[in-house]
Design a protein around this motif. Structure first.
Motif, PDB file in Angstrom:
ATOM      1  N   ASP A   1      39.672 -85.172 -11.569  1.00  0.00           N
ATOM      2  CA  ASP A   1      40.547 -84.246 -12.367  1.00  0.00           C
ATOM      3  C   ASP A   1      41.786 -83.607 -12.400  1.00  0.00           C
ATOM      4  O   ASP A   1      41.838 -83.629 -10.726  1.00  0.00           O
ATOM      5  CB  ASP A   1      39.407 -82.704 -13.177  1.00  0.00           C
TER       6      ASP A   1
ATOM      7  N   TRP B   1      44.449 -80.733 -11.865  1.00  0.00           N
ATOM      8  CA  TRP B   1      44.132 -78.997 -12.313  1.00  0.00           C
ATOM      9  C   TRP B   1      45.543 -78.353 -11.935  1.00  0.00           C
ATOM     10  O   TRP B   1      46.778 -78.577 -11.569  1.00  0.00           O
ATOM     11  CB  TRP B   1      43.326 -77.983 -11.200  1.00  0.00           C
TER      12      TRP B   1
ATOM     13  N   ALA C   1      41.792 -81.756  -8.348  1.00  0.00           N
ATOM     14  CA  ALA C   1      40.860 -80.529  -8.392  1.00  0.00           C
ATOM     15  C   ALA C   1      40.266 -80.436  -7.144  1.00  0.00           C
ATOM     16  O   ALA C   1      40.206 -81.095  -6.267  1.00  0.00           O
ATOM     17  CB  ALA C   1      39.773 -81.351  -9.437  1.00  0.00           C
TER      18      ALA C   1
ATOM     19  N   GLU D   1      37.146 -77.872  -4.717  1.00  0.00           N
ATOM     20  CA  GLU D   1      36.814 -77.111  -4.168  1.00  0.00           C
ATOM     21  C   GLU D   1      37.056 -75.820  -3.558  1.00  0.00           C
ATOM     22  O   GLU D   1      36.998 -74.614  -3.439  1.00  0.00           O
ATOM     23  CB  GLU D   1      35.430 -77.423  -3.306  1.00  0.00           C
TER      24      GLU D   1
ATOM     25  N   LEU E   1      39.762 -73.731  -5.783  1.00  0.00           N
ATOM     26  CA  LEU E   1      38.413 -72.730  -6.702  1.00  0.00           C
ATOM     27  C   LEU E   1      37.487 -71.985  -5.715  1.00  0.00           C
ATOM     28  O   LEU E   1      37.737 -70.716  -6.759  1.00  0.00           O
ATOM     29  CB  LEU E   1      37.137 -73.501  -7.279  1.00  0.00           C
TER      30      LEU E   1
ATOM     31  N   THR F   1      43.379 -73.993 -14.353  1.00  0.00           N
ATOM     32  CA  THR F   1      42.585 -74.904 -16.358  1.00  0.00           C
ATOM     33  C   THR F   1      43.452 -76.338 -15.938  1.00  0.00           C
ATOM     34  O   THR F   1      43.685 -76.976 -14.901  1.00  0.00           O
ATOM     35  CB  THR F   1      43.962 -74.609 -17.128  1.00  0.00           C
ATOM     36  N   LEU F   2      42.414 -77.238 -16.643  1.00  0.00           N
ATOM     37  CA  LEU F   2      42.731 -78.249 -16.637  1.00  0.00           C
ATOM     38  C   LEU F   2      44.088 -78.921 -17.140  1.00  0.00           C
ATOM     39  O   LEU F   2      44.149 -78.667 -18.076  1.00  0.00           O
ATOM     40  CB  LEU F   2      41.724 -79.026 -17.793  1.00  0.00           C
TER      41      LEU F   2
ATOM     42  N   GLU G   1      42.666 -76.485 -21.066  1.00  0.00           N
ATOM     43  CA  GLU G   1      41.126 -75.517 -20.945  1.00  0.00           C
ATOM     44  C   GLU G   1      40.773 -75.396 -19.014  1.00  0.00           C
ATOM     45  O   GLU G   1      40.531 -75.637 -18.307  1.00  0.00           O
ATOM     46  CB  GLU G   1      40.365 -77.180 -20.385  1.00  0.00           C
TER      47      GLU G   1
ATOM     48  N   VAL H   1      38.741 -74.093 -16.191  1.00  0.00           N
ATOM     49  CA  VAL H   1      38.726 -73.975 -15.162  1.00  0.00           C
ATOM     50  C   VAL H   1      37.640 -72.395 -14.925  1.00  0.00           C
ATOM     51  O   VAL H   1      36.698 -72.441 -14.704  1.00  0.00           O
ATOM     52  CB  VAL H   1      39.325 -74.750 -14.274  1.00  0.00           C
ATOM     53  N   PHE H   2      38.906 -71.959 -14.026  1.00  0.00           N
ATOM     54  CA  PHE H   2      38.165 -70.474 -14.079  1.00  0.00           C
ATOM     55  C   PHE H   2      39.946 -68.872 -14.264  1.00  0.00           C
ATOM     56  O   PHE H   2      40.493 -70.067 -14.244  1.00  0.00           O
ATOM     57  CB  PHE H   2      38.329 -70.675 -12.171  1.00  0.00           C
TER      58      PHE H   2
ATOM     59  N   PRO I   1      36.000 -68.755 -16.514  1.00  0.00           N
ATOM     60  CA  PRO I   1      35.603 -69.115 -16.957  1.00  0.00           C
ATOM     61  C   PRO I   1      35.636 -67.930 -18.329  1.00  0.00           C
ATOM     62  O   PRO I   1      35.526 -67.735 -18.170  1.00  0.00           O
ATOM     63  CB  PRO I   1      33.811 -69.430 -17.025  1.00  0.00           C
TER      64      PRO I   1
END
Length: 77
Positions: free
Chosen positions: A3, A5, A45, A47, A50, A64-65, A70, A72-73, A75
């Motif tokens: 993915d 981001w 993407a 960690e 995030l 978002t993606l 969409e 991601v955080f 949510p």
């Protein structure tokens, strides 16, 4: 291929705590006004990114993606 981001910081919410910089030093920087910004707003993407978003004390970081938008955080509720 993983993915990708889109990373954004809401500068009207950011308080300059630098938690994101400590969590993901390669991904975030503070500007002279002590506001955070992503080094590369379009990124793989990751960690650490995030974790930085999850650890932001005022939830100023949105992920978002890339392409679909969409969340991601944070949510969606």
């Amino acid at each position: 291929m993983g993915d990708r981001w889109q990373v954004e910081v809401d500068r009207s919410v950011c308080i300059g705590s630098a938690q994101c910089v400590h969590q993901a030093p390669d991904a975030f920087r503070l500007d002279p006004g002590m506001q955070s910004h992503p080094v590369d707003p379009e990124t793989d993407a990751n960690e650490k990114i995030l974790g930085a978003a999850e650890g932001c004390p005022v939830e100023a970081i949105m992920i978002t993606l890339l392409g679909s938008g969409e969340p991601v955080f944070p949510p969606e509720d």
